[in-house]
Design a protein around this motif. Structure first.
Motif, PDB file in Angstrom:
ATOM      1  N   VAL A 150       0.830  -1.207   0.000  1.00  0.00           N
ATOM      2  CA  VAL A 150       0.000   0.000   0.000  1.00  0.00           C
ATOM      3  C   VAL A 150       0.862   1.254   0.000  1.00  0.00           C
ATOM      4  O   VAL A 150       0.696   2.138  -0.824  1.00  0.00           O
ATOM      5  N   MET A 151       1.790   1.348   0.958  1.00  0.00           N
ATOM      6  CA  MET A 151       2.655   2.529   1.032  1.00  0.00           C
ATOM      7  C   MET A 151       3.819   2.256   1.965  1.00  0.00           C
ATOM      8  O   MET A 151       3.899   1.199   2.595  1.00  0.00           O
ATOM      9  N   ARG A 152       4.716   3.209   2.047  1.00  0.00           N
ATOM     10  CA  ARG A 152       5.890   3.102   2.917  1.00  0.00           C
ATOM     11  C   ARG A 152       5.878   4.281   3.890  1.00  0.00           C
ATOM     12  O   ARG A 152       5.516   5.396   3.534  1.00  0.00           O
ATOM     13  N   ILE A 153       6.250   4.004   5.140  1.00  0.00           N
ATOM     14  CA  ILE A 153       6.247   5.038   6.175  1.00  0.00           C
ATOM     15  C   ILE A 153       7.635   5.121   6.789  1.00  0.00           C
ATOM     16  O   ILE A 153       8.260   4.094   7.080  1.00  0.00           O
ATOM     17  N   GLY A 154       8.115   6.345   6.985  1.00  0.00           N
ATOM     18  CA  GLY A 154       9.431   6.567   7.562  1.00  0.00           C
ATOM     19  C   GLY A 154       9.352   7.296   8.893  1.00  0.00           C
ATOM     20  O   GLY A 154       8.290   7.345   9.523  1.00  0.00           O
ATOM     21  N   PRO A 155      10.467   7.887   9.330  1.00  0.00           N
ATOM     22  CA  PRO A 155      10.529   8.572  10.620  1.00  0.00           C
ATOM     23  C   PRO A 155       9.439   9.638  10.773  1.00  0.00           C
ATOM     24  O   PRO A 155       9.087  10.327   9.805  1.00  0.00           O
ATOM     25  N   HIS A 156       8.913   9.739  11.994  1.00  0.00           N
ATOM     26  CA  HIS A 156       7.839  10.663  12.396  1.00  0.00           C
ATOM     27  C   HIS A 156       6.464  10.184  11.935  1.00  0.00           C
ATOM     28  O   HIS A 156       5.456  10.818  12.267  1.00  0.00           O
ATOM     29  N   GLY A 157       6.408   9.095  11.161  1.00  0.00           N
ATOM     30  CA  GLY A 157       5.124   8.515  10.810  1.00  0.00           C
ATOM     31  C   GLY A 157       4.650   7.594  11.916  1.00  0.00           C
ATOM     32  O   GLY A 157       5.305   7.430  12.953  1.00  0.00           O
ATOM     33  N   MET A 158       3.498   6.948  11.698  1.00  0.00           N
ATOM     34  CA  MET A 158       2.938   6.067  12.725  1.00  0.00           C
ATOM     35  C   MET A 158       2.513   4.737  12.116  1.00  0.00           C
ATOM     36  O   MET A 158       2.286   4.628  10.902  1.00  0.00           O
TER      37      MET A 158
ATOM     38  N   SER B 299      -6.078  12.635   3.432  1.00  0.00           N
ATOM     39  CA  SER B 299      -4.963  12.600   2.476  1.00  0.00           C
ATOM     40  C   SER B 299      -4.716  11.173   1.984  1.00  0.00           C
ATOM     41  O   SER B 299      -4.369  10.971   0.811  1.00  0.00           O
ATOM     42  N   LEU B 300      -4.909  10.196   2.858  1.00  0.00           N
ATOM     43  CA  LEU B 300      -4.742   8.806   2.436  1.00  0.00           C
ATOM     44  C   LEU B 300      -5.842   8.392   1.467  1.00  0.00           C
ATOM     45  O   LEU B 300      -5.599   7.612   0.535  1.00  0.00           O
ATOM     46  N   LYS B 301      -7.058   8.883   1.677  1.00  0.00           N
ATOM     47  CA  LYS B 301      -8.162   8.542   0.784  1.00  0.00           C
ATOM     48  C   LYS B 301      -7.895   9.012  -0.636  1.00  0.00           C
ATOM     49  O   LYS B 301      -8.267   8.342  -1.606  1.00  0.00           O
ATOM     50  N   VAL B 302      -7.232  10.149  -0.761  1.00  0.00           N
ATOM     51  CA  VAL B 302      -6.922  10.687  -2.089  1.00  0.00           C
ATOM     52  C   VAL B 302      -5.942   9.776  -2.808  1.00  0.00           C
ATOM     53  O   VAL B 302      -6.083   9.499  -4.003  1.00  0.00           O
ATOM     54  N   ARG B 303      -4.939   9.281  -2.068  1.00  0.00           N
ATOM     55  CA  ARG B 303      -3.880   8.472  -2.688  1.00  0.00           C
ATOM     56  C   ARG B 303      -4.196   6.981  -2.714  1.00  0.00           C
ATOM     57  O   ARG B 303      -3.770   6.270  -3.615  1.00  0.00           O
ATOM     58  N   HIS B 304      -4.931   6.500  -1.707  1.00  0.00           N
ATOM     59  CA  HIS B 304      -5.161   5.059  -1.579  1.00  0.00           C
ATOM     60  C   HIS B 304      -6.619   4.781  -1.250  1.00  0.00           C
ATOM     61  O   HIS B 304      -6.923   3.962  -0.379  1.00  0.00           O
ATOM     62  N   GLY B 305      -7.518   5.443  -1.924  1.00  0.00           N
ATOM     63  CA  GLY B 305      -8.937   5.341  -1.603  1.00  0.00           C
ATOM     64  C   GLY B 305      -9.472   3.929  -1.625  1.00  0.00           C
ATOM     65  O   GLY B 305     -10.287   3.544  -0.781  1.00  0.00           O
ATOM     66  N   GLU B 306      -8.987   3.118  -2.569  1.00  0.00           N
ATOM     67  CA  GLU B 306      -9.501   1.756  -2.703  1.00  0.00           C
ATOM     68  C   GLU B 306      -9.102   0.875  -1.510  1.00  0.00           C
ATOM     69  O   GLU B 306      -9.711  -0.159  -1.252  1.00  0.00           O
TER      70      GLU B 306
END
Length: 314
Positions: free
Chosen positions: A151-159, A215-222
């Protein structure tokens, strides 16, 4: 002086035995995996976790040593280690200094080797994590073929895991470390008890979360069909005023429960019975199997409780 020398002695002894303990634990894990016929990849993950735990021992003070420090000293250490990381995390941006200080007081740092699952899809949302360093992959099981989908990748300061915690739903994603990753763990009960009483900070945190979801819905709505109708007024933490109850670590003898109101701790009622018992374990250092009211009735559902109830863990 004796207090300091005693603690330093404990640390020296701990370091001297680390290598032997690591070898013993690796051997135990290997034997356990072989005896239970665990897949090779699972056995490798277990061994890597054990080795990493000992390799990072210098960065993680043992709980038994940390617990011996005065409360003010533990709080100061937690603020030094975690406060800046929490303030940089999207969820807590704009929150008051007082709330951040309360949050970091019970946070725990953990390390995960590459390709290790931090959060599992569909597991209960008991904890969420701030990524302090490293990267994680967010994965979801495809409905058509049952295979994992990136789905996506998360780095520092993300959760990681905060969506399940904030929405009080089974975790929608698997979160897997891509590199050596340090995270700071926040329990759902601690987050809930800290945020609920702070109305202004609660509004800030929930607004941050809703904006992030949008913001996630815009990029990964499905991949976020579960969050289509989520708004600020639909988040579980915001369902009216918090219910406060008094929990007691043991059932009193003699006078009975109804007449006993001593040695309790005032807490905000969690969303489930399991979380209530876990909260009691955190507060009193003892595991509970049942929760009783002052009248001796066993609690089956936290929704039946009322503000001001006294509860006894057994």
């Amino acid at each position: 002086a004796c207090y300091v020398i005693g603690n330093m002695t404990n640390l020296v002894v701990h370091g001297a035995t680390t290598t032997f303990r690591m070898r013993d634990m690796v051997d135990q894990v290997a034997r356990y995996g072989k005896a239970n016929r665990l897949p090779a990849w699972m056995r490798e993950q277990m061994v890597e976790s054990v080795q990493l735990r000992f390799q990072m021992a210098e960065l993680l003070l043992p709980d038994e040593v940390l617990s011996e420090l005065p409360k003010a000293a533990r709080s100061a250490v937690a603020q030094h280690l975690y406060k800046a990381t929490v303030e940089d995390c999207y969820l807590f941006r704009g929150a008051s200094d007082n709330l951040v200080v309360q949050l970091v007081s019970e946070m725990k740092a953990e390390f995960f080797p590459p390709k290790m699952d931090i959060v599992l899809e569909n597991e209960n949302p008991t904890d969420c994590y701030i990524i302090a360093s490293g990267q994680v992959d967010v994965l979801r099981t495809a409905k058509d073929d049952g295979l994992e989908k990136f789905v996506m990748r998360i780095g520092p300061h993300g959760m990681a895991g905060e969506i399940g915690v904030m929405l009080n739903i089974p975790q929608p994603f698997t979160i897997r470390s891509r590199t050596l990753t340090q995270v700071i763990r926040i329990s759902r009960s601690h987050l809930q008890n800290t945020v609920r009483p702070a109305t202004a900070d609660g509004d800030t945190i929930f607004s941050n979360f809703v904006q992030y979801l949008e913001s996630l819905k815009v990029r990964h709505g499905e991949e976020l069909t579960f969050a289509r109708d989520v708004g600020h007024d639909t988040l579980p933490f915001q369902n009216g005023d918090p219910i406060r109850v008094v929990i007691h670590g043991q059932i009193p003898h003699g006078s009975g429960m109804a007449g006993n109101r001593a040695a309790g701790k005032l807490v905000c009622l969690p969303g489930s019975l399991e979380e209530l018992m876990k909260l009691g374990e955190d507060k009193f250092g003892m595991a509970a199997r049942h929760v009783l009211t002052a009248d001796g009735a066993e609690v089956d559902d936290v929704r039946a409780l009322r503000d001001g109830d006294h509860l006894f863990l057994s």
